[in-house]
Structure formats: structure tokens, C-alpha cells
Design an enzyme around this catalytic site. Structure first.
Site: not given
Lengths: 256, 199
Positions: B178, B77, B180
Site C-alpha cells: 500500500h 493491492c 498510501e
């Protein structure tokens, strides 16, 4: 193409998900972690956790269960409940929340929105709005809506607040149309359309979902980015995989 | 695998940490050049603004070590945006590991900024980082600025305009989305990064 988001909302009390009927008679639904993973498996795009006892107890949402969820969940989630300061928000974001949502504290002290946006970036800051149509035909906001006896009407027009919240740095608006909430007769399309016209950041519809057709309607008619719902999912009345397949079949972009 | 996770002040530090741990990586938080020693992978996450991100990297003495890094680096990001020469956000100079300039998304009618939510990886180049990730795979994005589609772009995304979703040049990689928070697709990217041996 950007997908429309399906967002289950989980009310949490002491790490357990509860289901209330008109804010009373809370029924235990299970551990918040188990339910979070179940919704993740079902294809939820994002989750919202609302710590329902935080605000009445004069504290911010609990980091304990937020961290437990962040360790295992691999979709984004937002935490709401009693967040009144940059420090409150920092603790939750560091515990692993992706976004924090503020409602009553933002109305009581609008500068909080800018403080949070400056500290963490606009994308972390969700402003939740509880809104009700009044006798003169205007929509106005409500505060302290978690408890009917504590609810207040600060005489602010919803549309004015939507504009102001964005100017102050809101990265997303969740509009809860209280007149439709819990009724399961569909989202308040007229109100959501009016807000959409003034909302340049992502807008999430809340209040009224009772059937798959309501989701298709709110995406198509009000052009919202996400649709939030609680009881229709918790009760098992509507399964997310089935909902999303139906939306995709009717030409609405969703993540399958 | 020793993963050094740079603390550039990003609010997603915790979730990136947990995602790497779920893949079995040993993760340590890094706030100084010394702490980078011995790391076999470096991850630069970030949520926030470019100017503040670079200010933190400079304050921790990490700018030169990151530029000279000999192990694979993944920016996530804002961390990806900091890999570039310049960002229009705060008119900030970046690490300069990738050529080009990060610009604000234009937005427009029905194109909300921030670009927030699940979007698809449009075109996918052959890269070990994209093993098992097909074109059309969904990934979770939250950002207002983006890098252009250029020679280093190995997967793009479209929000009105096309922009770089995943980039790679030598040992340096970056994801605008992202991983994650991108469920199975994100876990696969992180897993590919941990196994990646760029020459």
C-alpha cells in the site's frame, strides 16, 4: 523479512488525546492529529485510536477526526470504539481508517465479525480481547472494560474466543492482558504464548509495557507480530527510535 | 496531472485519494467509462475480494476501457491482482493485462496469513517507478493472495515464499503493498508514477 510492529495506542475524546490513570482523571495530551504525526515521525509502524467516549455514549467512533488524520497520516491506523454494525465500520473505513477493531460488540453478537469480514475483507477486521486470569487459573474475557463499574464477565474462556474469532473471520487479534495493564511490569508472556499457539492470524500484545526490554521479551518469547503500548510512550519514558534501535541490535527485525 | 481513481469498492479509496492529493495531483473518483475521459493517469485501488472487485468493474462498464487504456495505470493491492489473467480467490478472471495467476499465500508455522505489516522490497530492478527506492526499503503490506515473481516483476518481497511486490509491463504497473500507507517509500512510488512516461 516481515518486521515486528511497534504500535502506540491513543485514547481520543472529542478529537483530543487523553491519558487516564485507571480509567479516571483524564489528562489532555494534545490534538490527536499532532500526536499522530509526532508518532509517525518517531517511527511508529501503525497507530490505534480508541474513541473512549463512543461506547458509553451509545455511538460509533467519530468520523470527523478520523478523516482529519487520514488526510495527513501515511502509515496505517486502526480505529476502535462502539463499532456495532457494518454501517458503523463502513463510515470509518471510508473516512480513511485502514482497520477497525471490535471488542464488546463482537462478544455480544459474534456474527458481527463475519459480517465485517465479508463486507470489507478479513484484513480490515481486528478483534480486541480484554482478558483476565481467574482464580481457577483460566483466562476469561471481559466486556465493557472501558468503565470499571460497567465491566462484565460473560464466562467465556479467552482461548476459546481466540479460536472462534478466527473461525468467524478475524484478520488480527489484539490481546489486552488486563492483569498487566497499566502496571508497566512487562507483557503477560504466559498468556500471550498460549494464545499464540492457537492464533494463525497476526497477534498484537497489549498491556504491561514499561521498558524496552519488555518489547524484546514479548517478541522473542511470545512470537507476537506487534506490541501495543500507551503510557510508556505518552509519558516519554521510552522513545520509539531508541526502542527500535535496541530491538534491531538484539536481532529482532524492525523497520528503522 | 488528472488522476482517475477507480471506485472498485475498496475500503482504501479515501487513503489513496489523500495520498495522491498530498503529491499535488488533481484526483477524481471514477465509476463509469465516460468519467475516464481526459485522465492522464489511472489508479485502481482495492481492498477486498477478487470476485467482488471484478463484479464492480463489470457493473460500471470499466473492464473494456481499462483493457484499452492508453495512459499509465497503477493497480494497488487487490487492484494489482485484478490486472492478472486469473485469481484463485473466488476463481475469478481478471483484466488479463498481465500474464499469470494470483494464488493464496501458503503461510505456515510463524508465517501468518494475512501477510500484514512492514516488509522489505528484496530485489529492485532498474525502473523509473523505483527511482530513489533502494533494495531493502520497507513497505506496508496487507494481503492473503499474491502474484508470482515473473518477467514483469520489478521488486519482490518474501513471506516464506517470494512474490511480486511491484510489477510493470508497458503502461501497466501494480503494487502489492500500500503506497498510501508506506510512508516516504510509498510517497516516492506514487510520485514516480505521476511523473512516469512509459513509451
Amino acid at each position: 523479512m516481515l518486521s515486528r510492529r511497534i504500535i502506540p495506542c491513543l485514547d481520543v475524546r472529542a478529537g483530543r488525546v487523553v491519558k487516564g490513570v485507571r480509567f479516571r482523571d483524564h489528562v489532555d495530551m494534545g490534538d490527536c492529529l499532532e500526536l499522530a504525526l509526532r508518532y509517525r515521525e518517531a517511527g511508529a509502524d501503525e497507530l490505534v485510536f480508541y474513541d473512549i467516549t463512543a461506547s458509553p455514549e451509545g455511538r460509533s467512533a467519530s468520523c470527523d477526526w478520523v478523516e482529519r488524520i487520514a488526510r495527513v497520516l501515511d502509515i496505517p491506523f486502526c480505529v476502535a470504539g462502539g463499532i456495532r454494525s457494518v454501517e458503523d465500520a463502513r463510515a470509518l473505513l471510508h473516512a480513511g481508517a485502514d482497520k477497525i477493531s471490535i471488542n464488546t460488540p463482537a462478544l455480544e453478537r459474534p456474527a458481527l465479525i463475519a459480517e465485517l469480514a465479508e463486507a470489507f475483507g478479513q484484513q480490515c477486521v481486528v478483534v480486541g480481547i480484554d482478558s483476565l486470569r481467574e482464580a481457577d487459573g483460566q483466562w476469561r474475557v471481559r466486556t465493557h472494560s472501558g468503565h470499571p463499574q460497567a465491566m462484565r464477565a460473560p464466562n467465556k474462556r479467552t482461548l476459546d474466543w481466540v479460536v472462534e474469532a478466527q473461525q468467524r473471520g478475524a484478520g488480527e487479534i489484539v490481546l489486552n492482558c488486563m492483569g498487566n495493564d497499566g502496571v508497566r511490569a512487562g507483557y503477560d508472556i504466559a498468556q500471550l504464548r498460549a494464545v499464540r499457539a492457537l492464533c494463525a492470524v497476526p497477534l498484537v500484545a497489549s498491556g504491561g509495557a514499561g521498558a524496552a526490554a519488555h518489547f524484546a521479551e514479548v517478541f522473542r518469547e511470545a512470537d507476537v507480530d506487534g506490541a501495543l503500548a500507551a503510557s510508556v510512550f505518552h509519558s516519554g519514558a521510552l522513545a520509539i527510535p531508541e526502542l527500535k534501535r535496541g530491538l534491531r541490535a538484539s536481532g529482532i527485525e524492525v523497520r528503522l | 496531472m488528472q488522476v482517475a481513481l477507480i471506485d472498485a469498492g475498496g475500503a482504501n479509496l479515501g487513503s489513496v485519494h489523500y495520498a495522491l492529493e498530498r503529491l499535488g495531483a488533481a484526483v477524481r473518483l471514477v465509476r463509469s467509462a465516460e468519467a475516464l475521459h481526459g485522465a492522464t493517469r489511472v489508479v485502481l485501488p482495492g481492498v477486498g475480494a477478487a470476485g467482488e472487485g471484478m463484479r464492480r468493474l463489470r457493473a460500471q462498464g470499466l473492464v473494456a476501457p481499462l483493457r484499452a487504456l492508453q495512459v499509465p495505470l497503477l493497480g494497488i493491492c487487490l487492484g494489482m491482482q485484478l490486472l492478472y489473467e486469473h485469481s484463485d480467490e473466488d476463481h475469478s478472471d481478471g483484466l488479463g493485462l498481465l500474464p499469470g495467476r494470483v494464488r493464496r499465500l501458503a503461510g505456515g508455522p510463524a508465517l501468518r496469513v494475512p501477510h500484514m505489516g512492514w516488509n522489505t522490497l528484496d530485489s529492485v530492478a532498474a525502473s523509473p517507478l523505483l527511482a530513489g527506492i533502494a533494495a531493502g526499503s520497507p513497505a506496508y503490506f496487507v494481503h492473503s493472495y499474491a502474484a508470482p515473481v515473473s518477467a514483469v516483476c520489478i521488486a519482490s518481497c518474501t513471506h516464506g515464499e517470494s512474490f511480486a511486490a511491484l510489477v510493470q509491463s508497458g503502461r501497466v504497473a501494480g503494487a502489492q503493498f500500500h503506497p498510501e500507507r508506506s510512508s516516504a517509500v510509498g510517497a516516492r512510488l506514487l510520485s514516480n508514477f505521476l511523473q512516469w512516461n512509459p513509451t
